[in-house]
Design an enzyme around this catalytic site. Structure first.
Site, mmCIF file in Angstrom:
data_model
loop_
_atom_site.group_PDB
_atom_site.id
_atom_site.type_symbol
_atom_site.label_atom_id
_atom_site.label_comp_id
_atom_site.label_asym_id
_atom_site.label_seq_id
_atom_site.Cartn_x
_atom_site.Cartn_y
_atom_site.Cartn_z
ATOM 1 N N ILE A 273 0.893 -1.170 0.000
ATOM 2 C CA ILE A 273 0.000 0.000 0.000
ATOM 3 C C ILE A 273 0.928 1.216 0.000
ATOM 4 C CG2 ILE A 273 -0.344 -0.196 2.518
ATOM 5 C CD1 ILE A 273 -3.145 1.077 2.098
ATOM 6 N N TYR A 274 0.914 1.921 -1.100
ATOM 7 C CA TYR A 274 1.864 3.021 -1.287
ATOM 8 C C TYR A 274 1.181 4.234 -1.907
ATOM 9 C CZ TYR A 274 5.814 -0.067 -0.376
ATOM 10 O OH TYR A 274 6.702 -0.918 0.222
ATOM 11 N N GLY B 193 -4.178 7.104 1.449
ATOM 12 C CA GLY B 193 -3.915 5.818 2.114
ATOM 13 C C GLY B 193 -5.185 5.267 2.743
ATOM 14 N N ASN C 62 9.278 1.532 10.372
ATOM 15 C CA ASN C 62 8.402 2.369 9.546
ATOM 16 C C ASN C 62 7.256 2.889 10.420
ATOM 17 O OD1 ASN C 62 6.887 3.588 7.549
ATOM 18 N ND2 ASN C 62 6.875 1.818 6.166
ATOM 19 N N TYR D 113 -1.539 2.067 10.352
ATOM 20 C CA TYR D 113 -2.221 0.775 10.516
ATOM 21 C C TYR D 113 -2.939 0.700 11.873
ATOM 22 C CZ TYR D 113 0.510 -0.693 6.467
ATOM 23 O OH TYR D 113 1.053 -0.787 5.215
ATOM 24 N N LYS E 25 -4.171 3.122 13.541
ATOM 25 C CA LYS E 25 -5.387 3.940 13.441
ATOM 26 C C LYS E 25 -6.499 3.204 12.708
ATOM 27 C CE LYS E 25 -5.732 8.174 12.797
ATOM 28 N NZ LYS E 25 -5.765 9.613 12.622
HETATM 29 C C1 LIG Z 1 1.382 4.556 4.861
HETATM 30 C C2 LIG Z 1 0.688 5.353 3.769
HETATM 31 C C3 LIG Z 1 0.136 4.401 2.691
HETATM 32 C C4 LIG Z 1 -0.478 6.126 4.400
HETATM 33 O O1 LIG Z 1 -1.101 6.868 3.384
HETATM 34 P P1 LIG Z 1 -1.456 8.416 3.591
HETATM 35 O O2 LIG Z 1 -2.274 8.817 2.415
HETATM 36 O O3 LIG Z 1 -0.215 9.178 3.872
HETATM 37 O O4 LIG Z 1 -2.335 8.290 4.900
HETATM 38 P P2 LIG Z 1 -3.530 9.204 5.371
HETATM 39 O O5 LIG Z 1 -3.506 10.545 4.742
HETATM 40 O O6 LIG Z 1 -4.775 8.391 5.214
HETATM 41 O O7 LIG Z 1 -3.121 9.429 6.873
HETATM 42 C C5 LIG Z 1 -3.371 8.506 7.864
HETATM 43 C C6 LIG Z 1 -2.455 8.765 9.052
HETATM 44 O O8 LIG Z 1 -1.090 8.496 8.667
HETATM 45 C C7 LIG Z 1 -0.228 9.417 9.351
HETATM 46 N N1 LIG Z 1 0.539 10.195 8.393
HETATM 47 C C8 LIG Z 1 0.283 10.360 7.090
HETATM 48 N N2 LIG Z 1 1.221 11.124 6.520
HETATM 49 C C9 LIG Z 1 2.089 11.485 7.478
HETATM 50 C C10 LIG Z 1 3.275 12.266 7.484
HETATM 51 N N3 LIG Z 1 3.766 12.855 6.361
HETATM 52 N N4 LIG Z 1 3.939 12.381 8.650
HETATM 53 C C11 LIG Z 1 3.466 11.781 9.773
HETATM 54 N N5 LIG Z 1 2.352 11.028 9.809
HETATM 55 C C12 LIG Z 1 1.670 10.890 8.680
HETATM 56 C C13 LIG Z 1 -1.064 10.302 10.167
HETATM 57 O O9 LIG Z 1 -1.077 9.760 11.471
HETATM 58 C C14 LIG Z 1 -2.451 10.183 9.573
HETATM 59 O O10 LIG Z 1 -3.352 10.295 10.604
HETATM 60 P P3 LIG Z 1 -4.374 11.560 10.716
HETATM 61 O O11 LIG Z 1 -5.621 11.024 10.092
HETATM 62 O O12 LIG Z 1 -4.453 11.782 12.173
HETATM 63 O O13 LIG Z 1 -3.775 12.711 9.955
HETATM 64 C C15 LIG Z 1 1.630 6.405 3.107
HETATM 65 O O14 LIG Z 1 2.107 7.270 4.106
HETATM 66 C C16 LIG Z 1 2.762 5.807 2.336
HETATM 67 O O15 LIG Z 1 2.640 5.506 1.143
HETATM 68 N N6 LIG Z 1 3.923 5.631 2.988
HETATM 69 C C17 LIG Z 1 5.106 5.127 2.316
HETATM 70 C C18 LIG Z 1 4.928 3.694 1.913
HETATM 71 C C19 LIG Z 1 4.720 2.787 3.070
HETATM 72 O O16 LIG Z 1 5.339 2.910 4.118
HETATM 73 N N7 LIG Z 1 3.838 1.816 2.829
HETATM 74 C C20 LIG Z 1 3.583 0.789 3.787
HETATM 75 C C21 LIG Z 1 4.592 -0.291 3.641
HETATM 76 S S1 LIG Z 1 4.246 -1.552 4.832
#
Ligand SMILES: CC(C)(COP(=O)(O)OP(=O)(O)OC[C@H]1O[C@@H](n2cnc3c(N)ncnc32)[C@H](O)[C@@H]1OP(=O)(O)O)[C@@H](O)C(=O)NCCC(=O)NCCS
Length: 172
Positions: free
Chosen positions: A96-97, A108, A135, A142, A144
């Site tokens: 999930i990226y 996400g 990570n 996750y 949350k």
């Molecule tokens: C993990 C991931 C898929 C989440 O997607 P996202 O679109 O950023 O997530 P959301 O906008 O739905 O945010 C959900 C929560 O993630 C956290 N979060 C998202 N972006 C963040 C950032 N830049 N810094 C800190 N926390 C963050 C926050 O806690 C947020 O909670 P909130 O609702 O209180 O704001 C994304 O951050 C990502 O692609 N990360 C890199 C790839 C990765 O690590 N994938 C998982 C591999 S196991």
């Protein structure tokens, strides 16, 4: 922000390869040597391998698209396609990226909802996944979403060995 989610077909393999390599590198480049990363990116996201995975009836890739640009993707496995726990009642989120410029904008959460919807439509009882222990952002995301830790496994990338936490979310 308007978006669509659509399932990938074989015709999407070029875009899938590009976003897979880019997001993996953005997420994990500090966790390994340059050589290990290069080797992993070549092998894990090999075009023929990705095409086979897209055609596997137990694997599902989805793009999330906004402004006609693919900004994230999801890889789900059920049955024998799962990489670790191969339970008939589980669905794995293998990947999930979201593109790094758009983190924190709920793409996400939308992809996660798609995974939950798929798991429910296939009558699965739980979702599981592996996440690198360092990570923290993903782990927080996750948590949350109702996941809890059920174990660990080793993940080896060339000379780099790391620990992945196995997380589970119950559906009912
Ligand atoms: C993990 C991931 C898929 C989440 O997607 P996202 O679109 O950023 O997530 P959301 O906008 O739905 O945010 C959900 C929560 O993630 C956290 N979060 C998202 N972006 C963040 C950032 N830049 N810094 C800190 N926390 C963050 C926050 O806690 C947020 O909670 P909130 O609702 O209180 O704001 C994304 O951050 C990502 O692609 N990360 C890199 C790839 C990765 O690590 N994938 C998982 C591999 S196991």
């Amino acid at each position: 922000m308007e978006f669509i989610i659509r399932q990938c077909t074989k015709d999407d393999v070029t875009v899938l390869q590009e976003i897979s390599r880019q997001t993996y590198q953005d997420t994990f480049s500090t966790a390994s040597t340059v050589a290990d990363m290069e080797d992993y990116l070549q092998k894990a996201y090999d075009r023929v391998k990705l095409e086979k995975e897209i055609l596997n009836k137990n694997t599902f890739f989805y793009f999330i698209v906004t402004d006609r640009k693919v900004v994230g993707y999801l890889k789900l496995n059920i049955g024998a396609a799962q990489t670790d726990i191969k339970d008939d009642f589980s669905l794995e989120i293998e990947r999930i990226y979201v593109c790094k410029e758009l983190h924190g904008r709920k793409f996400g959460a939308i992809l996660m909802n798609k995974a939950i919807e798929m798991a429910k439509s296939y009558k699965k009882q739980y979702i599981w996944l592996g996440v690198w222990e360092n990570n923290q952002r993903a782990f927080h995301f996750y948590q949350k979403n109702g996941f809890y830790k059920i174990g660990e496994h080793a993940f080896v990338m060339g000379k780099t060995s790391q620990v992945d936490w196995l997380l589970r979310k119950d559906l009912c």
